[in-house]
Design a protein around this motif. Structure first.
Motif, PDB file in Angstrom:
ATOM      1  N   ARG A  25       0.828  -1.303  -0.060  1.00 24.66           N
ATOM      2  CA  ARG A  25      -0.091  -0.135   0.155  1.00 24.66           C
ATOM      3  C   ARG A  25       0.692   1.376   0.011  1.00 24.66           C
ATOM      4  O   ARG A  25       0.535   2.284  -0.763  1.00 24.66           O
ATOM      5  CB  ARG A  25      -0.918   0.078   1.271  1.00 24.66           C
ATOM      6  N   TYR A  26       1.862   1.265   0.769  1.00 23.64           N
ATOM      7  CA  TYR A  26       2.804   2.277   0.668  1.00 23.64           C
ATOM      8  C   TYR A  26       3.373   2.555  -0.535  1.00 23.64           C
ATOM      9  O   TYR A  26       3.739   3.716  -0.951  1.00 23.64           O
ATOM     10  CB  TYR A  26       4.054   2.205   1.893  1.00 23.64           C
ATOM     11  N   SER A  28       2.322   1.747  -3.411  1.00 24.11           N
ATOM     12  CA  SER A  28       1.254   2.392  -4.191  1.00 24.11           C
ATOM     13  C   SER A  28       1.088   3.932  -4.019  1.00 24.11           C
ATOM     14  O   SER A  28       0.706   4.563  -5.054  1.00 24.11           O
ATOM     15  CB  SER A  28      -0.224   1.636  -4.235  1.00 24.11           C
ATOM     16  N   GLU A  29       0.815   4.271  -2.943  1.00 28.16           N
ATOM     17  CA  GLU A  29       0.861   5.595  -2.307  1.00 28.16           C
ATOM     18  C   GLU A  29       1.906   6.259  -2.983  1.00 28.16           C
ATOM     19  O   GLU A  29       1.783   7.605  -3.386  1.00 28.16           O
ATOM     20  CB  GLU A  29       0.745   5.747  -0.923  1.00 28.16           C
ATOM     21  N   ARG A  30       3.335   5.633  -2.621  1.00 29.47           N
ATOM     22  CA  ARG A  30       4.379   6.403  -3.175  1.00 29.47           C
ATOM     23  C   ARG A  30       4.578   6.646  -4.404  1.00 29.47           C
ATOM     24  O   ARG A  30       5.008   7.789  -4.957  1.00 29.47           O
ATOM     25  CB  ARG A  30       5.768   5.551  -2.764  1.00 29.47           C
ATOM     26  N   GLU A  32       1.851   7.199  -6.569  1.00 32.30           N
ATOM     27  CA  GLU A  32       0.848   8.259  -6.861  1.00 32.30           C
ATOM     28  C   GLU A  32       1.423   9.639  -6.315  1.00 32.30           C
ATOM     29  O   GLU A  32       1.235  10.519  -6.958  1.00 32.30           O
ATOM     30  CB  GLU A  32      -0.409   7.944  -5.693  1.00 32.30           C
ATOM     31  N   ALA A  76       7.271   7.646   2.761  1.00 33.41           N
ATOM     32  CA  ALA A  76       6.447   6.521   2.271  1.00 33.41           C
ATOM     33  C   ALA A  76       7.242   5.294   1.793  1.00 33.41           C
ATOM     34  O   ALA A  76       7.199   4.153   2.116  1.00 33.41           O
ATOM     35  CB  ALA A  76       5.593   6.978   1.098  1.00 33.41           C
TER      36      ALA A  76
END
Length: 432
Positions: A25-26, A28-30, A32, A76
């Motif tokens: 998840r981190y 993926s957020e990184r 973005e 992240a």
């Protein structure tokens, strides 16, 4: 009465899959955030090429926002790396614990498979292997601290403290107190005769809390040592709850009482005892057969017996609850394990700190507290080891807001659907 400490296991008290999922998840957020940062920098560049008649510095402000987003993305990325590293470290420890259990059971095929997996992990992440070894050393230090605690706190006479510390440290080094998966009791016990104490009751009801369940362990005044509850389920199947008493005699000469110190020594050394065989005989007499669902409770010596019933009795053990047991069973993934221990109970300390790996099904817990923080005459009677003290601890657990307590209640609640409950208490005599 002090508060309880609830934890999920030994060294490995985390879900490595959950750690890796969080890392994903981190990541993926990184990604973005990186995209947002890229677009902001493009916008800052575009603005800087335009005439800025207001002179308000819009390109600079956009660039500052981009720098801030870039910093968040870097954090992240760092969290992602640390989570993946932690997952690798804990996987190392878990696999090493599984390898030790397979080696103890003589399962060479499993040992070879785990060795290949460990070699691959070591090649992929050498630092994780080093960190895992350091974590295991730290656990061994905690083991010795846990073992020595009740000894140095005054729970034992002063002139026995040094000897006891050395003895328990030796036991820790040998791994005594842990009932590993695949282990079996050695030898054969003396003949034992089991018989009901009093009439069979057919108006029983299931316990609705752990404290109530421990309260059903026979106190022993009437000669009862084992209580068996037979649950007739609506689908025609049977389930059994068994409650096993603690030591009733300090004798080691093998007299008539099976629940004596001789049986204690035998069980702790991994040998069959008359008390263990009597418990199995009581279950058979009540109608239990291999594969039947079982819910097992034991205090002190009864905890050692409960561990062995769960591990090698041949039943589908759904719940294993021990209080003040000198051993810990490395229960399988289908058995919810609840271990109640008092930090000032020298008998519980003989479990030498517990397994370095996970024990039991998800939701399994080890519950600890300091039962009697004040020194006094009660220390001579090992008050923290008494069943009543452990019932108090179970009562605290029942009232805890910890979400795992609801899971334990659900396991006990499986018995609520029974069409009828038959209760029998059994006594036993060694040697007929």
């Amino acid at each position: 009465m002090s508060g309880i400490d609830i934890r999920g296991g030994g060294v490995v008290a985390v879900d490595t899959d959950a750690l890796r999922a969080a890392a994903d998840r981190y990541a993926s957020e990184r990604a973005e955030l990186d995209d947002v940062c890229r677009r902001l920098r493009l916008e800052a560049a575009r603005l800087s090429d335009l005439v800025d008649p207001t002179g308000d510095g819009a390109p600079g402000r956009v660039a500052l926002i981009a720098d801030h987003v870039d910093g968040v993305a870097a954090r992240a990325a760092g969290l992602e790396r640390r989570l993946r590293s932690l997952a690798a470290v804990y996987e190392f420890v878990e696999l090493r614990a599984a390898r030790a259990a397979a080696a103890a059971a003589g399962d060479e095929a499993v040992v070879e498979r785990l060795d290949r997996t460990l070699d691959r992990l070591q090649h992929d992440d050498p630092l994780a292997g080093i960190a895992a070894a350091e974590l295991e050393v730290a656990w061994d230090v905690r083991v010795l601290t846990t073992v020595a605690g009740p000894v140095t706190s005054g729970a034992l006479p002063a002139n026995a403290q040094a000897t006891s510390i050395l003895l328990m440290a030796s036991l820790a080094g040998l791994g005594a107190g842990r009932v590993r998966h695949g282990e079996r009791l050695r030898g054969s016990a003396e003949p034992v005769v089991v018989a009901p104490v009093g009439a069979v009751r057919r108006d029983g009801a299931p316990p609705h809390s752990l404290a109530a369940a421990l309260g059903r362990i026979p106190p022993g005044a009437d000669g009862a040592r084992v209580r068996v509850e037979r649950y007739a389920m609506p689908d025609g199947s049977r389930r059994f709850a068994v409650y096993v008493a603690g030591t009733r005699s300090g004798s080691i000469d093998g007299g008539a009482e099976p629940w004596d110190m001789r049986s204690n020594l035998q069980l702790y050394a991994g040998e069959r005892s008359s008390s263990y065989d009597a418990t199995l005989a009581a279950l058979r007499d009540a109608g239990a057969r291999p594969g039947d669902a079982a819910y097992v409770f034991g205090h002190s010596q009864g905890g050692m017996i409960a561990d062995r019933v769960a591990m090698e009795g041949g039943f589908d053990t759904r719940l294993l609850v021990t209080a003040g047991s000198p051993t810990e069973a490395q229960a399988g993934p289908d058995t919810v394990s609840v271990q109640l221990r008092h930090r000032d109970d020298p008998v519980a300390a003989l479990a030498v700190g517990a397994s370095p790996g996970t024990v039991g099904a998800p939701g399994s817990v080890i519950v600890e507290r300091l039962a009697d923080p004040l020194l006094g005459p009660q220390d001579l009677t090992l008050a923290p080891h008494h069943l009543g003290a452990y019932i108090d601890t179970a009562r605290e657990l029942d009232g805890s807001p910890d979400p795992r307590v609801a899971g334990l209640t659900r396991v006990l609640g499986e018995l609520d659907a029974a069409a009828s409950v038959e209760v029998t208490e059994y006594g036993a005599v060694r040697g007929g």
